[in-house]
Design an enzyme around this catalytic site. Structure first.
Site, PDB file in Angstrom:
ATOM      1  N   GLU A   1      -5.528  -8.453  -0.168  1.00  0.00           N
ATOM      2  CA  GLU A   1      -6.315  -8.210   1.048  1.00  0.00           C
ATOM      3  C   GLU A   1      -7.754  -7.893   0.653  1.00  0.00           C
ATOM      4  OE1 GLU A   1      -4.949  -5.184   3.802  1.00  0.00           O
ATOM      5  OE2 GLU A   1      -2.869  -5.819   3.559  1.00  0.00           O
TER       6      GLU A   1
ATOM      7  N   GLU B   1       0.801  -1.236   0.000  1.00  0.00           N
ATOM      8  CA  GLU B   1       0.000   0.000   0.000  1.00  0.00           C
ATOM      9  C   GLU B   1       0.829   1.279   0.000  1.00  0.00           C
ATOM     10  OE1 GLU B   1      -3.142  -0.061   2.836  1.00  0.00           O
ATOM     11  OE2 GLU B   1      -4.123  -1.731   1.831  1.00  0.00           O
TER      12      GLU B   1
END
Ligand code: PNW
Length: 487
Positions: A393, A204
């Site tokens: 995720e 991320e």
């Protein structure tokens, strides 16, 4: 006297069974759930199912075996940065409980597991002499996973930057950190790729940069002015690219490298060719500072125009490193960032504002948009021709509270997962090349600035005792994995 109508006695009044300590109820962890048969409309054969975690969120043992401090130790120990002053000092104590935690994965029937390596365990001060005891933990973890039939997928950086590099160079503000990351990544690759075949560089990028150095709500908690922020973002991209190169140079043959990025996700408001095309344009521009640059090897004109005088300084060599070819792209998919429609005027799309009543999970940012799990991978395949996609995720937060019988009946999480997975199933059915799905998360854990309130686990963790209890969603997910189909 009238009885106050509470939720419970309303249910009783309505004749519904109410769960009490004495109610015989299905055991969420029992094998009793019968998976539905795969009707042929499920996920492709060999689809990989698993769960994901990250080092600082679960390990604890922050001073053990020579681990150095990370920016999250310092940040979480600074008053006011995390909810209730929560820290990852103990977290899930996974460092000591990894063997039994792997049994939880096995009980679910998961075939893959995504975890991250804590850089400050391996290089306590970020660079210099490695700490063998730090690497040993991951060595044992990998062996234990493989012994239990679970294939390890390893992230090299899930935000726990060695504090020494923050102190020395301002962390990602300096390209020295990008180089240090590559050295560390290459070192770990050399040691573990005899058994770990899939690596992710960074997790991320936008959270690292925009939350860590922009808004300062995550470690290291800085609020940089635009010029430095753009350069920091560029340095993170360079770190990813140099990391890919170092891994390729050091890893055993057959090792695959990718990234775990949380792209901003644009959803066409209506599935017309026009709105779909508009969503693609939006998707590409919304990720211009990150995945677009990585996959295209250039910053878009609009990105540079918006940056103006604050644009990052870079060379063509930089862009070449940043766009080093990847074997796969991992995306963390949670919330829709924009619902868009096509317009004639530039830039060709319009983002519809979110209504105030738009539903979200316990985490305020976690808007419930199941279509994200259809559109995000489809956009990746259509815009950039990505051929191997992983959902690294996806999950739901709740303030799960055990019922009187000690069980956790998280029908909200099941509702969320069922709808998201139905959209992923649509994508794979239409041929979007998604190879696997990692549910966030195996366990409730340290949810960064939200502390321990926002729980994402399939297993509930009682932090006073470290007791793990399977939530009802664990039964649901086990049935999905067994049937290879949404159930
Ligand atoms: C991801 N936001 O984080 C991370 O990769 C995990 O470590 C984390 O636990 C999980 O999602 C759930 O939050 C995010 O504010 C954290 O938009 C914050 C945001 C998005 C993702």
């Amino acid at each position: 006297m009238r009885t106050r109508l509470t939720r419970r006695n309303f249910a009783q009044a309505a004749g519904a069974a109410v769960i009490t300590a004495s109610t015989p109820i299905l055991d969420a962890s029992a094998q009793a759930t019968v998976p539905a048969a795969n009707t042929g409309r499920g996920f492709p054969e060999g689809f990989l199912w698993g769960t994901a975690t990250a080092s600082y969120q679960i390990e604890g043992a922050v001073t053990e075996d020579g681990r150095g401090p990370s920016i999250w130790d310092v940040f979480s120990h600074t008053r006011g940065n995390t909810r209730d002053g929560a820290t990852g000092d103990v977290a899930d104590d996974h460092y000591h409980r990894y063997k039994s935690d792997i049994q939880l994965m096995k009980a679910l029937g998961a075939k893959v597991y995504r975890f991250s390596v804590a850089w400050p365990r391996v290089f306590p001060s970020g660079v210099g002499t490695p700490n063998p005891k730090g690497l040993d933990f991951y060595d044992r973890l990998v062996d234990e996973l493989l012994a239990n039939g679970i294939d390890p997928y390893m992230t090299l950086y899930h935000w726990d930057l060695p504090q020494a590099l923050q102190d020395r160079w301002g962390g990602w503000e300096s390209r020295d950190t990008s180089r240090a990351f590559a050295d560390y990544a290459g070192y770990v690759a050399a040691k573990l790729t005899d058994r770990v075949k899939h690596l992710f560089t960074l997790n991320e990028l936008t959270v690292i940069v925009d939350l860590g150095y922009g808004s300062g709500v995550f470690a290291p908690g800085l609020k940089l002015p635009p010029e430095q922020l753009y350069q920091t973002r560029h340095n993170v991209l360079i770190g990813h690219g140099l990391g890919v190169q170092a891994i390729r140079a050091q890893a055993q043959a057959g090792t695959k490298v990718g990234i775990a990025e949380n792209t901003a996700i644009a959803i066409p408001i209506i599935e017309t060719p026009e709105d779909i095309a508009a969503a693609r344009v939006a998707m590409r521009e919304m990720n211009a500072g990150y995945l677009t640059a990585i996959l295209e090897g250039r910053y878009t004109d609009a990105y540079l125009a918006t940056a103006g005088a604050n644009a990052p300084k870079f060379t063509s060599e930089d862009m070449k490193a940043i766009s080093s070819p990847l074997d796969f792209v991992g995306i963390n998919v949670y919330a829709p960032n924009a619902y868009v429609r096509s317009i004639d005027a530039a830039p060709g799309y319009l983002s519809i504002p979110f209504p105030a009543s738009f539903p979200h999970m316990e985490s305020k940012w976690l808007r419930i948009g199941p279509e994200t799990l259809y559109w995000a991978p489809r956009h990746l395949a259509e815009i950039w021709g990505v051929k191997d996609i992983y959902i690294t995720e996806n999950g739901a937060s709740a303030a799960d509270v055990p019922a009187d019988d000690g069980m956790v009946y998280d029908t909200d999480r099941i509702m969320y997962l069922r709808n998201y997975l139905a959209n992923l199933q649509r994508a794979t059915t239409e041929g979007v090349p998604v190879k696997g799905y990692f549910l966030w998360s195996l366990l409730d854990n340290f949810e960064w600035a939200d502390g321990y309130n926002n729980r994402f686990g399939l297993y509930h963790v009682d932090y006073a005792t470290q007791k793990r209890t399977a939530k009802l969603s664990a039964s649901f997910y086990r049935a999905v994995m067994a049937a290879n189909q949404v159930v």
